[in-house]
Design an enzyme around this catalytic site. Structure first.
Site, PDB file in Angstrom:
ATOM      1  N   ASP A 129     -56.119  -9.758   1.493  1.00 21.87           N
ATOM      2  CA  ASP A 129     -55.848  -9.171   0.182  1.00 21.87           C
ATOM      3  C   ASP A 129     -57.033  -9.130  -0.778  1.00 21.87           C
ATOM      4  N   CYS A 186     -39.513  13.754   1.863  1.00 20.53           N
ATOM      5  CA  CYS A 186     -38.913  12.755   0.961  1.00 20.53           C
ATOM      6  C   CYS A 186     -39.815  12.514  -0.253  1.00 20.53           C
ATOM      7  N   CYS A 193     -39.450   5.900  -9.588  1.00 22.39           N
ATOM      8  CA  CYS A 193     -40.366   5.037 -10.355  1.00 22.39           C
ATOM      9  C   CYS A 193     -40.078   5.215 -11.855  1.00 22.39           C
ATOM     10  N   CYS A 236     -42.779  -5.453  -9.205  1.00 24.96           N
ATOM     11  CA  CYS A 236     -41.687  -4.470  -9.197  1.00 24.96           C
ATOM     12  C   CYS A 236     -41.491  -4.020  -7.751  1.00 24.96           C
ATOM     13  N   CYS A 239     -39.979   1.156  -5.930  1.00 26.14           N
ATOM     14  CA  CYS A 239     -40.396   2.238  -5.030  1.00 26.14           C
ATOM     15  C   CYS A 239     -40.301   1.828  -3.562  1.00 26.14           C
ATOM     16  N   CYS A 243     -36.738   3.269  -0.714  1.00 23.67           N
ATOM     17  CA  CYS A 243     -37.398   3.971   0.397  1.00 23.67           C
ATOM     18  C   CYS A 243     -36.538   3.907   1.674  1.00 23.67           C
TER      19      CYS A 243
HETATM   20  C1  B12 Z   1     -55.332  -3.219  -6.630  1.00 19.59           C
HETATM   21  C2  B12 Z   1     -54.041  -3.518  -5.913  1.00 19.59           C
HETATM   22  C3  B12 Z   1     -52.853  -3.214  -6.563  1.00 19.59           C
HETATM   23  C4  B12 Z   1     -52.807  -2.329  -7.800  1.00 19.59           C
HETATM   24  C5  B12 Z   1     -52.964  -0.858  -7.325  1.00 19.59           C
HETATM   25  C6  B12 Z   1     -51.924  -0.487  -6.242  1.00 19.59           C
HETATM   26  C7  B12 Z   1     -52.361   0.480  -5.177  1.00 19.59           C
HETATM   27  N1  B12 Z   1     -51.414   1.310  -4.773  1.00 19.59           N
HETATM   28  O1  B12 Z   1     -53.477   0.464  -4.685  1.00 19.59           O
HETATM   29  C8  B12 Z   1     -51.425  -2.718  -8.402  1.00 19.59           C
HETATM   30  C9  B12 Z   1     -51.617  -3.892  -9.360  1.00 19.59           C
HETATM   31  C10 B12 Z   1     -50.692  -1.592  -9.136  1.00 19.59           C
HETATM   32  C11 B12 Z   1     -50.704  -3.215  -7.148  1.00 19.59           C
HETATM   33  C12 B12 Z   1     -49.325  -3.226  -7.028  1.00 19.59           C
HETATM   34  C13 B12 Z   1     -48.651  -3.619  -5.872  1.00 19.59           C
HETATM   35  N2  B12 Z   1     -49.179  -4.191  -4.796  1.00 19.59           N
HETATM   36 CO1  B12 Z   1     -51.105  -4.366  -4.545  1.00 19.59          CO
HETATM   37  N3  B12 Z   1     -52.903  -4.433  -4.055  1.00 19.59           N
HETATM   38  C14 B12 Z   1     -54.034  -4.084  -4.615  1.00 19.59           C
HETATM   39  C15 B12 Z   1     -55.235  -4.373  -3.711  1.00 19.59           C
HETATM   40  C16 B12 Z   1     -55.849  -5.712  -4.159  1.00 19.59           C
HETATM   41  C17 B12 Z   1     -56.301  -3.290  -3.678  1.00 19.59           C
HETATM   42  C18 B12 Z   1     -55.711  -1.889  -3.454  1.00 19.59           C
HETATM   43  C19 B12 Z   1     -56.689  -0.810  -3.758  1.00 19.59           C
HETATM   44  O2  B12 Z   1     -57.868  -0.958  -3.508  1.00 19.59           O
HETATM   45  N4  B12 Z   1     -56.211   0.298  -4.288  1.00 19.59           N
HETATM   46  C20 B12 Z   1     -57.054   1.387  -4.579  1.00 19.59           C
HETATM   47  C21 B12 Z   1     -56.442   2.711  -4.181  1.00 19.59           C
HETATM   48  C22 B12 Z   1     -57.556   3.752  -4.213  1.00 19.59           C
HETATM   49  O3  B12 Z   1     -55.913   2.619  -2.883  1.00 19.59           O
HETATM   50  P1  B12 Z   1     -54.755   3.536  -2.321  1.00 19.59           P
HETATM   51  O4  B12 Z   1     -53.587   3.642  -3.206  1.00 19.59           O
HETATM   52  O5  B12 Z   1     -54.489   3.010  -0.976  1.00 19.59           O
HETATM   53  O6  B12 Z   1     -55.495   4.946  -2.292  1.00 19.59           O
HETATM   54  C23 B12 Z   1     -55.302   5.852  -1.269  1.00 19.59           C
HETATM   55  C24 B12 Z   1     -54.322   6.925  -1.648  1.00 19.59           C
HETATM   56  O7  B12 Z   1     -54.431   7.214  -3.037  1.00 19.59           O
HETATM   57  C25 B12 Z   1     -54.783   8.048  -0.760  1.00 19.59           C
HETATM   58  N5  B12 Z   1     -54.878   9.381  -1.353  1.00 19.59           N
HETATM   59  C26 B12 Z   1     -55.421   9.754  -2.504  1.00 19.59           C
HETATM   60  N6  B12 Z   1     -55.360  11.074  -2.627  1.00 19.59           N
HETATM   61  C27 B12 Z   1     -54.783  11.553  -1.506  1.00 19.59           C
HETATM   62  C28 B12 Z   1     -54.495  12.851  -1.095  1.00 19.59           C
HETATM   63  C29 B12 Z   1     -53.899  13.040   0.145  1.00 19.59           C
HETATM   64  C30 B12 Z   1     -53.622  14.404   0.592  1.00 19.59           C
HETATM   65  C31 B12 Z   1     -53.578  11.938   0.968  1.00 19.59           C
HETATM   66  C32 B12 Z   1     -52.929  12.119   2.289  1.00 19.59           C
HETATM   67  C33 B12 Z   1     -53.864  10.648   0.534  1.00 19.59           C
HETATM   68  C34 B12 Z   1     -54.476  10.485  -0.689  1.00 19.59           C
HETATM   69  O8  B12 Z   1     -56.142   7.756  -0.353  1.00 19.59           O
HETATM   70  C35 B12 Z   1     -56.593   6.608  -1.003  1.00 19.59           C
HETATM   71  C36 B12 Z   1     -57.561   5.869  -0.119  1.00 19.59           C
HETATM   72  O9  B12 Z   1     -57.002   5.551   1.134  1.00 19.59           O
HETATM   73  C37 B12 Z   1     -54.548  -4.474  -2.299  1.00 19.59           C
HETATM   74  C38 B12 Z   1     -55.230  -5.427  -1.315  1.00 19.59           C
HETATM   75  C39 B12 Z   1     -56.431  -4.774  -0.655  1.00 19.59           C
HETATM   76  N7  B12 Z   1     -57.539  -5.469  -0.627  1.00 19.59           N
HETATM   77  O10 B12 Z   1     -56.353  -3.648  -0.181  1.00 19.59           O
HETATM   78  C40 B12 Z   1     -53.116  -4.929  -2.683  1.00 19.59           C
HETATM   79  C41 B12 Z   1     -51.922  -4.324  -1.872  1.00 19.59           C
HETATM   80  C42 B12 Z   1     -52.116  -2.833  -1.798  1.00 19.59           C
HETATM   81  N8  B12 Z   1     -50.776  -4.620  -2.719  1.00 19.59           N
HETATM   82  C43 B12 Z   1     -49.733  -4.932  -2.065  1.00 19.59           C
HETATM   83  C44 B12 Z   1     -48.454  -5.116  -2.655  1.00 19.59           C
HETATM   84  C45 B12 Z   1     -47.405  -5.822  -1.827  1.00 19.59           C
HETATM   85  C46 B12 Z   1     -48.206  -4.643  -3.947  1.00 19.59           C
HETATM   86  C47 B12 Z   1     -46.837  -4.490  -4.626  1.00 19.59           C
HETATM   87  C48 B12 Z   1     -45.729  -4.029  -3.693  1.00 19.59           C
HETATM   88  C49 B12 Z   1     -46.432  -5.837  -5.301  1.00 19.59           C
HETATM   89  C50 B12 Z   1     -45.151  -5.788  -6.082  1.00 19.59           C
HETATM   90  N9  B12 Z   1     -43.985  -5.861  -5.440  1.00 19.59           N
HETATM   91  O11 B12 Z   1     -45.173  -5.733  -7.296  1.00 19.59           O
HETATM   92  C51 B12 Z   1     -47.157  -3.423  -5.712  1.00 19.59           C
HETATM   93  C52 B12 Z   1     -46.902  -2.000  -5.167  1.00 19.59           C
HETATM   94  C53 B12 Z   1     -47.207  -0.915  -6.140  1.00 19.59           C
HETATM   95  C54 B12 Z   1     -47.461   0.387  -5.392  1.00 19.59           C
HETATM   96  N10 B12 Z   1     -46.502   1.292  -5.397  1.00 19.59           N
HETATM   97  O12 B12 Z   1     -48.523   0.529  -4.785  1.00 19.59           O
HETATM   98  C55 B12 Z   1     -49.972  -4.949  -0.565  1.00 19.59           C
HETATM   99  C56 B12 Z   1     -49.342  -3.673   0.045  1.00 19.59           C
HETATM  100  C57 B12 Z   1     -48.750  -3.924   1.427  1.00 19.59           C
HETATM  101  C58 B12 Z   1     -48.295  -2.636   2.039  1.00 19.59           C
HETATM  102  N11 B12 Z   1     -47.202  -2.695   2.783  1.00 19.59           N
HETATM  103  O13 B12 Z   1     -48.888  -1.602   1.877  1.00 19.59           O
HETATM  104  C59 B12 Z   1     -51.540  -5.006  -0.498  1.00 19.59           C
HETATM  105  C60 B12 Z   1     -52.171  -4.283   0.676  1.00 19.59           C
HETATM  106  C61 B12 Z   1     -51.896  -6.509  -0.475  1.00 19.59           C
HETATM  107  C62 B12 Z   1     -51.807  -7.093   0.936  1.00 19.59           C
HETATM  108  N12 B12 Z   1     -52.938  -7.574   1.458  1.00 19.59           N
HETATM  109  O14 B12 Z   1     -50.787  -7.104   1.537  1.00 19.59           O
HETATM  110  N13 B12 Z   1     -51.576  -3.581  -6.197  1.00 19.59           N
HETATM  111  S1  SF4 Z   2     -42.619   6.095   0.684  1.00 19.23           S
HETATM  112 FE1  SF4 Z   2     -40.442   6.031   1.284  1.00 19.23          FE
HETATM  113  S2  SF4 Z   2     -39.338   6.788  -0.538  1.00 19.23           S
HETATM  114 FE2  SF4 Z   2     -41.495   7.354  -0.769  1.00 19.23          FE
HETATM  115  S3  SF4 Z   2     -41.614   9.433   0.057  1.00 19.23           S
HETATM  116 FE3  SF4 Z   2     -42.153   8.029   1.719  1.00 19.23          FE
HETATM  117  S4  SF4 Z   2     -40.219   7.683   2.794  1.00 19.23           S
HETATM  118 FE4  SF4 Z   2     -39.671   8.538   0.803  1.00 19.23          FE
HETATM  119  S1  SF4 Z   3     -44.076  -0.819  -8.268  1.00 19.58           S
HETATM  120 FE1  SF4 Z   3     -43.536   1.278  -7.671  1.00 19.58          FE
HETATM  121  S2  SF4 Z   3     -41.638   1.795  -8.794  1.00 19.58           S
HETATM  122 FE2  SF4 Z   3     -42.497  -0.038  -9.729  1.00 19.58          FE
HETATM  123  S3  SF4 Z   3     -43.667   0.841 -11.430  1.00 19.58           S
HETATM  124 FE3  SF4 Z   3     -45.123   0.537  -9.711  1.00 19.58          FE
HETATM  125  S4  SF4 Z   3     -45.132   2.510  -8.661  1.00 19.58           S
HETATM  126 FE4  SF4 Z   3     -43.340   2.505 -10.019  1.00 19.58          FE
END
Ligand code: B12
Ligand code: SF4
Ligand code: SF4
Length: 418
Positions: A129, A186, A193, A236, A239, A243
């Site tokens: 992480d 989906c 959210c 939270c 989302c 799913c």
């Molecule tokens: C910063 C961070 C956060 C931030 C940003 C979340 C995020 N989505 O990245 C915040 C604080 C919001 C957060 C929240 C959560 N987090 Co967090 N977080 C991290 C952390 C430390 C870094 C992630 C990161 O670098 N994000 C930066 C962005 C750029 O990454 P990305 O979303 O993957 O970006 C991709 C997409 O945007 C995509 N994309 C963009 N444009 C386009 C266009 C197309 C066409 C396509 C196909 C794709 C695409 O490409 C990007 C690069 O691959 C990781 C651990 C790690 N070292 O990776 C944990 C991690 C992502 N978190 C995790 C968890 C569990 C959570 C939460 C569920 C916790 C909770 N219950 O509250 C929430 C989920 C929120 C959510 N819906 O994502 C887990 C996810 C596990 C999993 N199954 O995926 C991780 C991997 C930690 C772990 N080691 O397990 N987190």
């Molecule tokens: S992540 Fe889950 S809820 Fe979101 S679009 Fe994909 S299948 Fe549907």
């Molecule tokens: S964890 Fe998912 S549902 Fe909750 S605020 Fe973040 S993106 Fe929205």
């Protein structure tokens, strides 16, 4: 010498639900997308996420020169159907109900890496992480799962309720392929959210995400977003809870699936989700709690009034060994104030008044004042308006004074000028 099949066997033996392998080549286009995400300000105030950090995270050989493979792992952590919250309880995201996953995942990953080393030597570097590694991008490239529109990795067996880690290694292992499945048409997570943090495409805006706001954000939470936070006080799960692939993995009985569907329907009605956030999640009569993070006591929710007055000593003893310690104690009090503003009634007024008057942290005082305004707006405000006016007399901090003014407005009583 070791082959990929043996590596996977060792990984499963260490307790991982999925173990897959990909090459240690630079991640592209993911690395570029990471930088675009930062350019758009979507990392909000997580200041450690810099362009340089993004470059290193997408380039394994800058971390371990000579790296040839990445072993990507997933630890399943579903802890059962969320127990009934009860009135005036603050919700905790599932991954934080029990032991801190950094410790559990870290111990397993090191045991796994040691076992590989014992058989094959070579150099390894573990990531749990926190290091500069794009956990989700490696998991997608190796086929541990696909990246969903909620931006999490979805596995075929456990949905998105997995935590990720990886081992960078100098071993040349035969790589797996990415999965060919995806979200299709989906969009449930995007529409469910409550703050509109998801999209466009597969991208999140941390500035609006409840997980970011309650765990990472060290300051005042924008007033416009507070109602949508509902009862969440740490993270939270919405989302993920809505799913379908994640639900299918765990809701086995017809009763559980019906309850899940009802939860999704209410999550999709914004006016309801704001007014009555406790209807958001699937409910079932029983709670089955199991999994690697839940061997000791678990805490799916907390009493909000208790959290609102949490002392540093209680914070240290009550949350020892849990991921909740990621948030500072005053942030938890701030989060409790917001949740009470959203669901509190007259019985919360004295607790909120005390916090608005006495909390040492101005952000908590300001959020408690906001909550008083919300409670007043819901339950009839004359008494609360008088309390707010009194608070205004005693307060010196400009930001809190501004919050009190706005709360008076919400309570329907503006302060008389002069
Ligand atoms: C910063 C961070 C956060 C931030 C940003 C979340 C995020 N989505 O990245 C915040 C604080 C919001 C957060 C929240 C959560 N987090 Co967090 N977080 C991290 C952390 C430390 C870094 C992630 C990161 O670098 N994000 C930066 C962005 C750029 O990454 P990305 O979303 O993957 O970006 C991709 C997409 O945007 C995509 N994309 C963009 N444009 C386009 C266009 C197309 C066409 C396509 C196909 C794709 C695409 O490409 C990007 C690069 O691959 C990781 C651990 C790690 N070292 O990776 C944990 C991690 C992502 N978190 C995790 C968890 C569990 C959570 C939460 C569920 C916790 C909770 N219950 O509250 C929430 C989920 C929120 C959510 N819906 O994502 C887990 C996810 C596990 C999993 N199954 O995926 C991780 C991997 C930690 C772990 N080691 O397990 N987190
Ligand atoms: S992540 Fe889950 S809820 Fe979101 S679009 Fe994909 S299948 Fe549907
Ligand atoms: S964890 Fe998912 S549902 Fe909750 S605020 Fe973040 S993106 Fe929205």
């Amino acid at each position: 010498v070791i082959d990929s099949a043996e590596v996977k066997r060792l990984g499963r033996e260490a307790g991982f639900g999925a173990v897959r392998i990909c090459s240690a080549d630079d991640l592209e286009p993911e690395g570029q997308r990471y930088q675009d995400w930062i350019s758009a300000g979507r990392q909000s105030e997580m200041r450690w996420i810099t362009m340089e950090y993004a470059r290193r995270s997408s380039s394994p050989r800058t971390i371990l020169p000579g790296a040839r493979s990445v072993i990507s792992v997933a630890l399943a952590y579903w802890g059962g159907t969320r127990p009934e919250d009860g009135a005036l309880r603050g919700r905790i995201a599932r991954y934080a109900w029990g032991a801190d996953y950094h410790r559990v995942l870290g111990e397993r990953l090191r045991a796994f890496s040691d076992a590989v080393h014992a058989q094959a030597g070579a150099e390894h570097r573990c990531f749990v992480d926190t290091g500069p590694a794009m956990d989700k991008a490696f998991a997608a490239r190796s086929g541990v799962g696909w990246q969903g529109k909620n931006t999490n990795i979805l596995t075929t067996h456990f949905g998105s309720f997995v935590l990720l880690g990886e081992i960078l290694t100098t071993l040349a292992l035969s790589p797996d392929r990415p999965l060919t499945v995806g979200c299709g048409s989906c969009r449930l997570c995007i529409v469910a959210c409550p703050t509109g943090a998801l999209g466009p495409e597969y991208s999140i805006d941390s500035r609006r995400c409840i997980s970011y706001l309650t765990i990472e954000h060290r300051g005042s939470i924008p007033r416009a977003l507070r109602p949508a936070i509902g009862q969440w006080v740490f993270g939270c799960d919405i989302c993920q809870d809505v799913c379908p692939p994640s639900a299918k993995a765990f809701h086995q009985s017809a009763e559980e699936r019906r309850a899940w569907a009802a939860g999704v329907r209410s999550a999709l009605r914004p006016e309801e989700s704001h007014a009555e956030p406790q209807t958001l999640l699937p409910r079932a009569a029983r709670a089955t709690v199991s999994g690697p993070l839940y061997s000791g006591a678990i805490r799916p929710s907390v009493d909000l009034l208790w959290l609102l007055s949490l002392s540093h000593e209680e914070y240290v003893t009550e949350f020892r060994g849990t991921a909740i310690r990621r948030a500072k104690v005053w942030m938890l009090r701030r989060n409790a104030a917001i949740a009470l503003g959203n669901v509190g009634d007259g019985s919360c007024v004295s607790g909120l008044t005390r916090a608005a008057r006495e909390d040492e942290h101005p952000v908590v005082r300001g959020h408690a004042a906001w909550a008083l305004g919300q409670v007043a707006a819901r339950t009839g405000g004359a008494v609360v308006a008088a309390i707010l006016r009194e608070l205004l007399q005693a307060e010196d901090d400009m930001s809190v004074i501004e919050e009190i003014g706005s709360a008076l407005d919400a309570a329907g009583r503006r302060p008389s000028s002069g």
